[in-house]
Motif scaffolding. Structure first.
Motif, PDB file in Angstrom:
ATOM      1  N   ALA A 161       0.654  -1.090  -0.251  1.00  0.00           N
ATOM      2  CA  ALA A 161       0.481  -0.317  -0.087  1.00  0.00           C
ATOM      3  C   ALA A 161       1.047   1.003  -0.282  1.00  0.00           C
ATOM      4  CB  ALA A 161      -0.283  -0.094   1.010  1.00  0.00           C
ATOM      5  N   VAL A 162       1.766   1.371   1.027  1.00  0.00           N
ATOM      6  CA  VAL A 162       3.079   1.972   0.393  1.00  0.00           C
ATOM      7  C   VAL A 162       3.722   2.469  -0.817  1.00  0.00           C
ATOM      8  CG1 VAL A 162       2.811   2.092   2.982  1.00  0.00           C
ATOM      9  CG2 VAL A 162       4.567   1.320   1.752  1.00  0.00           C
ATOM     10  N   ASP A 163       3.639   1.394  -1.622  1.00  0.00           N
ATOM     11  CA  ASP A 163       4.634   1.504  -2.830  1.00  0.00           C
ATOM     12  C   ASP A 163       4.786   2.718  -3.233  1.00  0.00           C
ATOM     13  OD1 ASP A 163       6.010  -1.011  -1.320  1.00  0.00           O
ATOM     14  OD2 ASP A 163       4.686  -1.825  -3.644  1.00  0.00           O
ATOM     15  N   ASP A 164       3.695   2.984  -4.033  1.00  0.00           N
ATOM     16  CA  ASP A 164       3.304   4.686  -4.974  1.00  0.00           C
ATOM     17  C   ASP A 164       3.818   5.885  -3.990  1.00  0.00           C
ATOM     18  OD1 ASP A 164       2.380   3.353  -6.791  1.00  0.00           O
ATOM     19  OD2 ASP A 164       0.449   3.660  -6.493  1.00  0.00           O
ATOM     20  N   ALA A 165       3.771   5.840  -2.964  1.00  0.00           N
ATOM     21  CA  ALA A 165       3.795   7.019  -2.291  1.00  0.00           C
ATOM     22  C   ALA A 165       5.229   7.126  -1.816  1.00  0.00           C
ATOM     23  CB  ALA A 165       2.325   6.853  -0.517  1.00  0.00           C
ATOM     24  N   ALA A 166       5.755   6.260  -1.165  1.00  0.00           N
ATOM     25  CA  ALA A 166       7.667   6.021  -0.997  1.00  0.00           C
ATOM     26  C   ALA A 166       7.925   6.422  -2.176  1.00  0.00           C
ATOM     27  CB  ALA A 166       8.009   4.565  -0.600  1.00  0.00           C
ATOM     28  N   ASP A 167       7.545   5.478  -3.689  1.00  0.00           N
ATOM     29  CA  ASP A 167       8.840   5.656  -4.863  1.00  0.00           C
ATOM     30  C   ASP A 167       8.238   7.359  -5.736  1.00  0.00           C
ATOM     31  OD1 ASP A 167       8.846   3.190  -4.877  1.00  0.00           O
ATOM     32  OD2 ASP A 167       7.241   2.681  -6.354  1.00  0.00           O
ATOM     33  N   GLY A 168       7.245   8.317  -5.127  1.00  0.00           N
ATOM     34  CA  GLY A 168       6.910   9.585  -5.510  1.00  0.00           C
ATOM     35  C   GLY A 168       7.220  10.795  -4.257  1.00  0.00           C
ATOM     36  N   SER A 169       8.396   9.505  -3.219  1.00  0.00           N
ATOM     37  CA  SER A 169       8.477  10.941  -2.095  1.00  0.00           C
ATOM     38  C   SER A 169       9.565  11.778  -1.946  1.00  0.00           C
ATOM     39  CB  SER A 169       8.418  10.579  -0.349  1.00  0.00           C
ATOM     40  OG  SER A 169       9.811   9.096  -0.534  1.00  0.00           O
ATOM     41  N   GLY A 170      10.710  11.293  -3.412  1.00  0.00           N
ATOM     42  CA  GLY A 170      11.807  11.489  -3.878  1.00  0.00           C
ATOM     43  C   GLY A 170      13.381  11.313  -2.626  1.00  0.00           C
ATOM     44  N   GLU A 171      12.641  10.310  -1.865  1.00  0.00           N
ATOM     45  CA  GLU A 171      13.864   9.846  -0.746  1.00  0.00           C
ATOM     46  C   GLU A 171      13.350   8.630  -0.952  1.00  0.00           C
ATOM     47  OE1 GLU A 171      12.343  11.099   3.662  1.00  0.00           O
ATOM     48  OE2 GLU A 171      10.935  11.742   2.765  1.00  0.00           O
ATOM     49  N   ALA A 172      15.203   8.663   0.483  1.00  0.00           N
ATOM     50  CA  ALA A 172      15.774   7.151   0.049  1.00  0.00           C
ATOM     51  C   ALA A 172      15.043   5.954   0.978  1.00  0.00           C
ATOM     52  CB  ALA A 172      17.864   7.628  -0.400  1.00  0.00           C
ATOM     53  N   GLY A 173      15.667   4.644   0.969  1.00  0.00           N
ATOM     54  CA  GLY A 173      14.747   3.937   2.065  1.00  0.00           C
ATOM     55  C   GLY A 173      14.401   2.792   1.504  1.00  0.00           C
ATOM     56  N   SER A 174      13.657   2.518   2.027  1.00  0.00           N
ATOM     57  CA  SER A 174      12.687   0.646   2.177  1.00  0.00           C
ATOM     58  C   SER A 174      11.403   1.552   2.133  1.00  0.00           C
ATOM     59  CB  SER A 174      12.577   0.291   3.278  1.00  0.00           C
ATOM     60  OG  SER A 174      12.847   0.689   4.885  1.00  0.00           O
ATOM     61  N   ALA A 175      10.079   1.643   1.697  1.00  0.00           N
ATOM     62  CA  ALA A 175       8.875   1.692   1.866  1.00  0.00           C
ATOM     63  C   ALA A 175       8.583   2.536   3.632  1.00  0.00           C
ATOM     64  CB  ALA A 175       7.854   1.554   1.354  1.00  0.00           C
ATOM     65  N   ALA A 176       8.865   1.474   3.598  1.00  0.00           N
ATOM     66  CA  ALA A 176       8.094   2.209   5.596  1.00  0.00           C
ATOM     67  C   ALA A 176       9.232   2.438   6.457  1.00  0.00           C
ATOM     68  CB  ALA A 176       8.722   0.803   5.962  1.00  0.00           C
ATOM     69  N   ALA A 177      10.832   3.200   6.315  1.00  0.00           N
ATOM     70  CA  ALA A 177      10.828   4.283   7.092  1.00  0.00           C
ATOM     71  C   ALA A 177      10.587   5.392   6.309  1.00  0.00           C
ATOM     72  CB  ALA A 177      12.689   4.228   6.092  1.00  0.00           C
ATOM     73  N   VAL A 178      10.734   5.630   4.420  1.00  0.00           N
ATOM     74  CA  VAL A 178       9.812   6.880   4.436  1.00  0.00           C
ATOM     75  C   VAL A 178       8.453   7.172   4.962  1.00  0.00           C
ATOM     76  CG1 VAL A 178       8.672   7.680   2.193  1.00  0.00           C
ATOM     77  CG2 VAL A 178      11.263   6.189   1.988  1.00  0.00           C
ATOM     78  N   VAL A 179       7.385   6.141   4.983  1.00  0.00           N
ATOM     79  CA  VAL A 179       6.436   6.210   5.755  1.00  0.00           C
ATOM     80  C   VAL A 179       6.899   7.082   6.966  1.00  0.00           C
ATOM     81  CG1 VAL A 179       4.222   5.575   5.852  1.00  0.00           C
ATOM     82  CG2 VAL A 179       5.643   5.450   4.541  1.00  0.00           C
ATOM     83  N   GLY A 180       7.448   6.145   7.620  1.00  0.00           N
ATOM     84  CA  GLY A 180       7.452   6.963   9.297  1.00  0.00           C
ATOM     85  C   GLY A 180       8.549   7.790   8.965  1.00  0.00           C
ATOM     86  N   THR A 181       8.925   8.597   8.270  1.00  0.00           N
ATOM     87  CA  THR A 181       9.577   9.285   8.673  1.00  0.00           C
ATOM     88  C   THR A 181       8.971  11.294   7.252  1.00  0.00           C
ATOM     89  OG1 THR A 181      11.859   9.179   6.491  1.00  0.00           O
ATOM     90  CG2 THR A 181      11.811   8.534   9.269  1.00  0.00           C
ATOM     91  N   SER A 182       8.640  10.565   6.386  1.00  0.00           N
ATOM     92  CA  SER A 182       8.010  11.789   5.584  1.00  0.00           C
ATOM     93  C   SER A 182       6.319  11.737   5.753  1.00  0.00           C
ATOM     94  CB  SER A 182       7.896  10.941   4.136  1.00  0.00           C
ATOM     95  OG  SER A 182       7.340  12.383   2.988  1.00  0.00           O
ATOM     96  N   VAL A 183       6.068  13.034   6.083  1.00  0.00           N
ATOM     97  CA  VAL A 183       4.704  13.383   6.748  1.00  0.00           C
ATOM     98  C   VAL A 183       4.398  13.065   4.667  1.00  0.00           C
ATOM     99  CG1 VAL A 183       3.551  15.468   7.198  1.00  0.00           C
ATOM    100  CG2 VAL A 183       4.814  14.892   8.344  1.00  0.00           C
ATOM    101  N   TYR A 184       5.099  14.114   4.003  1.00  0.00           N
ATOM    102  CA  TYR A 184       4.484  14.222   2.660  1.00  0.00           C
ATOM    103  C   TYR A 184       4.074  12.212   2.772  1.00  0.00           C
ATOM    104  CZ  TYR A 184       4.730  13.920  -3.097  1.00  0.00           C
ATOM    105  OH  TYR A 184       4.831  13.414  -3.905  1.00  0.00           O
ATOM    106  N   ALA A 185       4.657  11.303   2.550  1.00  0.00           N
ATOM    107  CA  ALA A 185       4.393   9.853   2.267  1.00  0.00           C
ATOM    108  C   ALA A 185       3.537   9.400   2.797  1.00  0.00           C
ATOM    109  CB  ALA A 185       5.287   8.889   2.598  1.00  0.00           C
ATOM    110  N   ALA A 186       3.258   9.790   3.849  1.00  0.00           N
ATOM    111  CA  ALA A 186       2.310   9.500   5.627  1.00  0.00           C
ATOM    112  C   ALA A 186       0.970   9.520   5.058  1.00  0.00           C
ATOM    113  CB  ALA A 186       2.624   9.899   6.629  1.00  0.00           C
ATOM    114  N   LEU A 187       0.597  11.066   3.989  1.00  0.00           N
ATOM    115  CA  LEU A 187      -0.178  11.293   3.017  1.00  0.00           C
ATOM    116  C   LEU A 187      -0.815  11.273   2.012  1.00  0.00           C
ATOM    117  CD1 LEU A 187       0.565  15.208   4.474  1.00  0.00           C
ATOM    118  CD2 LEU A 187      -1.167  14.059   5.626  1.00  0.00           C
ATOM    119  N   GLY A 188       0.159  10.123   1.660  1.00  0.00           N
ATOM    120  CA  GLY A 188      -0.430   9.607   1.057  1.00  0.00           C
ATOM    121  C   GLY A 188      -0.404   8.088   1.037  1.00  0.00           C
TER     122      GLY A 188
END
Length: 228
Positions: free
Chosen positions: A119-146
């Protein structure tokens, strides 16, 4: 602004006279109104607001002075001029939120990622941040909102907004009539650009300002019912 471009004293005087005339027309419309939602009153209000705005701008540009009053813009829709028997409709919804508790939002998005990593693949890919999807979601409000809006329907988010660390702002819902349903994909690139206010059948607004107005009314007089 150069001296040559500044409005003349005569223009300021003419604008003041326009405000006076608009005041007379507004009062006349109010005195003759046929009901609470008389379109003539709305039209006179808009004319008065426009005339006052022009006068205020000219007064400031010429004399560096301002008026001691403010006429707000009308929140009323113009008279309906759409089809009498609509065969299609558009529903436009805007809801504003403040990200009041970012950590709560990140936690909820992380929980979704843990339960369904795909469920987080698209949000993580579009966030512009490196790392796993789970790591991006846990540190990026942008990705979390997606992730949040990809997982839940907007109505569910509205009913559970505090749970997601969000704070409600203003919201509005417009129902606009049409003769025909739009072609598939016709308006997707600009979904909110082609709505004619005269096609709007009804609207429903929610704002804290209405509560403040009601509180002021209740302090000054007996409680009254108010519908928006």
């Amino acid at each position: 602004m150069s001296d040559a471009a500044q409005p003349s004293a005569a223009e300021v005087r003419a604008a003041a006279e326009a405000v006076k005339a608009a005041l007379d027309r507004h009062l006349d419309a109010v005195e003759r109104r046929s009901g609470q939602d008389d379109p003539a009153v709305y039209a006179a209000f808009d004319e008065l607001a426009a005339a006052a705005e022009v006068y205020d701008e000219l007064l400031y540009d010429t004399y560096d002075e301002v008026t001691p009053f403010e006429i707000p813009g009308s929140d009323h829709l113009p008279s309906y001029n759409g089809p009498e028997e609509p065969s299609a409709l558009s529903v436009l919804i805007r809801r504003d939120y403040a990200v009041a508790q970012p950590q709560r939002l990140l936690h909820q998005a992380q929980r979704i990622a843990d339960l369904d990593p795909e469920a987080v693949d698209d949000a993580a890919d579009g966030s512009g941040e490196a790392g796993s999807a789970a790591a991006v979601v846990g540190t990026s409000v942008y990705a979390a909102l997606g992730v949040l809006f990809g997982e839940f329907e907007p109505d569910e988010i509205a009913s559970r907004h505090k749970e997601f660390g969000l704070e409600e702002g203003d919201s509005t819902l417009w129902v606009a009539a049409a003769d025909d349903l739009a072609e598939p994909g016709e308006w997707l690139s600009v979904p909110f650009d082609d709505i004619d206010p005269q096609q709007v059948v009804c609207r429903f607004d929610v704002s804290a300002v209405f509560d403040e107005e009601l509180d002021e009314d209740e302090d000054a007089a007996d409680p009254v019912e108010r519908g928006r």
